[in-house]
Motif scaffolding. Structure first.
Motif, PDB file in Angstrom:
ATOM      1  N   PHE A 297       0.811  -1.212   0.000  1.00 51.71           N
ATOM      2  CA  PHE A 297       0.000   0.000   0.000  1.00 51.71           C
ATOM      3  C   PHE A 297       0.847   1.266   0.000  1.00 51.71           C
ATOM      4  O   PHE A 297       0.391   2.319   0.437  1.00 51.71           O
ATOM      5  N   LEU A 298       2.070   1.172  -0.491  1.00 51.80           N
ATOM      6  CA  LEU A 298       2.935   2.345  -0.534  1.00 51.80           C
ATOM      7  C   LEU A 298       2.329   3.401  -1.454  1.00 51.80           C
ATOM      8  O   LEU A 298       1.864   3.092  -2.553  1.00 51.80           O
ATOM      9  N   GLU A 299       2.328   4.636  -0.989  1.00 51.48           N
ATOM     10  CA  GLU A 299       1.791   5.748  -1.765  1.00 51.48           C
ATOM     11  C   GLU A 299       2.746   6.935  -1.690  1.00 51.48           C
ATOM     12  O   GLU A 299       3.462   7.110  -0.702  1.00 51.48           O
ATOM     13  N   VAL A 300       2.723   7.755  -2.725  1.00 49.02           N
ATOM     14  CA  VAL A 300       3.438   9.025  -2.690  1.00 49.02           C
ATOM     15  C   VAL A 300       2.508  10.049  -2.046  1.00 49.02           C
ATOM     16  O   VAL A 300       1.553  10.519  -2.666  1.00 49.02           O
ATOM     17  N   THR A 301       2.752  10.337  -0.792  1.00 45.16           N
ATOM     18  CA  THR A 301       1.947  11.278  -0.014  1.00 45.16           C
ATOM     19  C   THR A 301       2.874  12.303   0.620  1.00 45.16           C
ATOM     20  O   THR A 301       4.098  12.100   0.658  1.00 45.16           O
ATOM     21  N   PRO A 302       2.331  13.391   1.150  1.00 44.17           N
ATOM     22  CA  PRO A 302       3.208  14.321   1.867  1.00 44.17           C
ATOM     23  C   PRO A 302       4.014  13.641   2.974  1.00 44.17           C
ATOM     24  O   PRO A 302       5.185  13.974   3.192  1.00 44.17           O
ATOM     25  N   GLU A 303       3.419  12.668   3.665  1.00 47.21           N
ATOM     26  CA  GLU A 303       4.129  12.009   4.755  1.00 47.21           C
ATOM     27  C   GLU A 303       5.268  11.119   4.251  1.00 47.21           C
ATOM     28  O   GLU A 303       6.385  11.145   4.799  1.00 47.21           O
ATOM     29  N   THR A 304       5.016  10.312   3.210  1.00 44.79           N
ATOM     30  CA  THR A 304       6.112   9.475   2.704  1.00 44.79           C
ATOM     31  C   THR A 304       7.182  10.329   2.046  1.00 44.79           C
ATOM     32  O   THR A 304       8.372  10.023   2.134  1.00 44.79           O
ATOM     33  N   ARG A 305       6.783  11.404   1.408  1.00 42.11           N
ATOM     34  CA  ARG A 305       7.783  12.314   0.835  1.00 42.11           C
ATOM     35  C   ARG A 305       8.641  12.919   1.937  1.00 42.11           C
ATOM     36  O   ARG A 305       9.860  13.057   1.784  1.00 42.11           O
ATOM     37  N   ARG A 306       8.032  13.275   3.052  1.00 35.93           N
ATOM     38  CA  ARG A 306       8.799  13.835   4.161  1.00 35.93           C
ATOM     39  C   ARG A 306       9.784  12.807   4.720  1.00 35.93           C
ATOM     40  O   ARG A 306      10.940  13.130   5.022  1.00 35.93           O
TER      41      ARG A 306
ATOM     42  N   VAL B 210      11.193  10.259   3.175  1.00 39.37           N
ATOM     43  CA  VAL B 210      12.305  10.068   2.242  1.00 39.37           C
ATOM     44  C   VAL B 210      13.210  11.298   2.236  1.00 39.37           C
ATOM     45  O   VAL B 210      14.445  11.179   2.254  1.00 39.37           O
ATOM     46  N   THR B 211      12.613  12.468   2.230  1.00 40.55           N
ATOM     47  CA  THR B 211      13.404  13.699   2.229  1.00 40.55           C
ATOM     48  C   THR B 211      14.291  13.772   3.457  1.00 40.55           C
ATOM     49  O   THR B 211      15.464  14.190   3.373  1.00 40.55           O
TER      50      THR B 211
ATOM     51  N   PRO C  88      10.912  18.271  -6.067  1.00 40.22           N
ATOM     52  CA  PRO C  88      11.491  19.450  -5.409  1.00 40.22           C
ATOM     53  C   PRO C  88      11.954  19.261  -3.972  1.00 40.22           C
ATOM     54  O   PRO C  88      12.475  20.192  -3.372  1.00 40.22           O
ATOM     55  N   ASP C  89      11.769  18.064  -3.394  1.00 39.91           N
ATOM     56  CA  ASP C  89      11.744  17.972  -1.939  1.00 39.91           C
ATOM     57  C   ASP C  89      13.078  18.207  -1.230  1.00 39.91           C
ATOM     58  O   ASP C  89      13.153  19.020  -0.308  1.00 39.91           O
TER      59      ASP C  89
ATOM     60  N   MET D  47      10.136  23.127   1.478  1.00 37.63           N
ATOM     61  CA  MET D  47       9.543  21.791   1.520  1.00 37.63           C
ATOM     62  C   MET D  47      10.000  21.106   2.809  1.00 37.63           C
ATOM     63  O   MET D  47      11.199  20.907   3.029  1.00 37.63           O
ATOM     64  N   PHE D  48       9.059  20.806   3.695  1.00 39.57           N
ATOM     65  CA  PHE D  48       9.365  20.129   4.954  1.00 39.57           C
ATOM     66  C   PHE D  48      10.401  20.922   5.762  1.00 39.57           C
ATOM     67  O   PHE D  48      11.370  20.385   6.278  1.00 39.57           O
TER      68      PHE D  48
END
Length: 237
Positions: A87-96, A98-99, A143-144, A150-151
């Protein structure tokens, strides 16, 4: 073949993905002095269809197997982001998430799956999570990771923005090849640590694939791994 890097972050979806994707390259780079860091996006909990082996059973098994495989290859650190397998998704939380790791580790190169790969020939449909992991790598590059706003809360941890110099995507249409003739046995040894996935049985297929990539390189490599390589900084001089 491109030279090795001082440090590398390998971003992938599940335990065993990195070994299948680029285990020979990781072993070669580690041998040559590259500091390798793994970032595993999911918990690997969907790794069995056997009755009674649900997510709670599989999580610690996959974690231990991944760490054992990383030890074989010479990987310095393994970080699990803990997203639910499947259920992996590209969301603000997963982007944060990884960033944070990209900015914290500040690697010379990110290695990740190619998110544009939907299927392979007529025999394989790419896993949803693989594509999402690749997209997370792309969003980290831009851009992260480099963009301060960003974050920006990561600054509270002393983690500053970072421009990723290089991105290597594991690709079916590579433009960069790594000779793994001397490290394919190490790759296979690392794969064998994933006992719950029966990865050791994949050895003949892995050899066949690496041989085909070696031939495609046109460089006479007996075994190779291939990448689509991006460079985002100018060479000095």
């Amino acid at each position: 073949m491109a030279g090795t890097f001082g440090s590398a972050l390998v971003l992938f979806a599940h335990p065993d993905d990195a070994e299948f994707m680029c285990g020979g390259t990781i072993a070669r780079w580690a041998r040559d002095g590259t500091e390798i860091h793994y970032v595993v996006c999911t918990d690997g909990s969907a790794g069995s269809n056997e009755p009674g082996k649900g997510r709670d059973v599989m999580r610690p098994i996959r974690d231990a197997e991944q760490r054992a495989a990383a030890d074989v290859l010479g990987v310095k650190t393994v970080t699990f982001l803990g997203e639910t397998d499947g259920f992996l998704e590209v969301t603000p939380e997963t982007r944060r998430k990884v960033t944070r790791e990209v900015r914290r580790l500040r690697p010379d190169v990110i290695v990740a799956p190619d998110p544009s790969r939907l299927f392979f020939a007529d025999s394989y449909v790419n896993h949803w999570d693989h594509k999402q992991a690749g997209l997370l790598a792309l969003t980290a590059v831009m851009p992260d990771a480099p963009t301060r706003v960003m974050f920006q809360e990561l600054e509270d941890e002393g983690i500053e923005p970072f421009e990723v110099p290089n991105l290597w995507l594991v690709s079916d249409e590579p433009d960069t090849f790594v000779d793994i003739t001397d490290t394919i046995e190490t790759k296979l040894e690392a794969l064998a640590q994933h006992v719950s996935q029966g990865a050791e049985a994949a050895a003949p297929r892995v050899r066949e694939r690496a041989s085909a990539v070696g031939e495609a390189s046109g460089r006479g490599y007996a075994y190779a791994e291939g990448f689509k390589a991006f460079r985002f900084v100018d060479d000095e001089g």
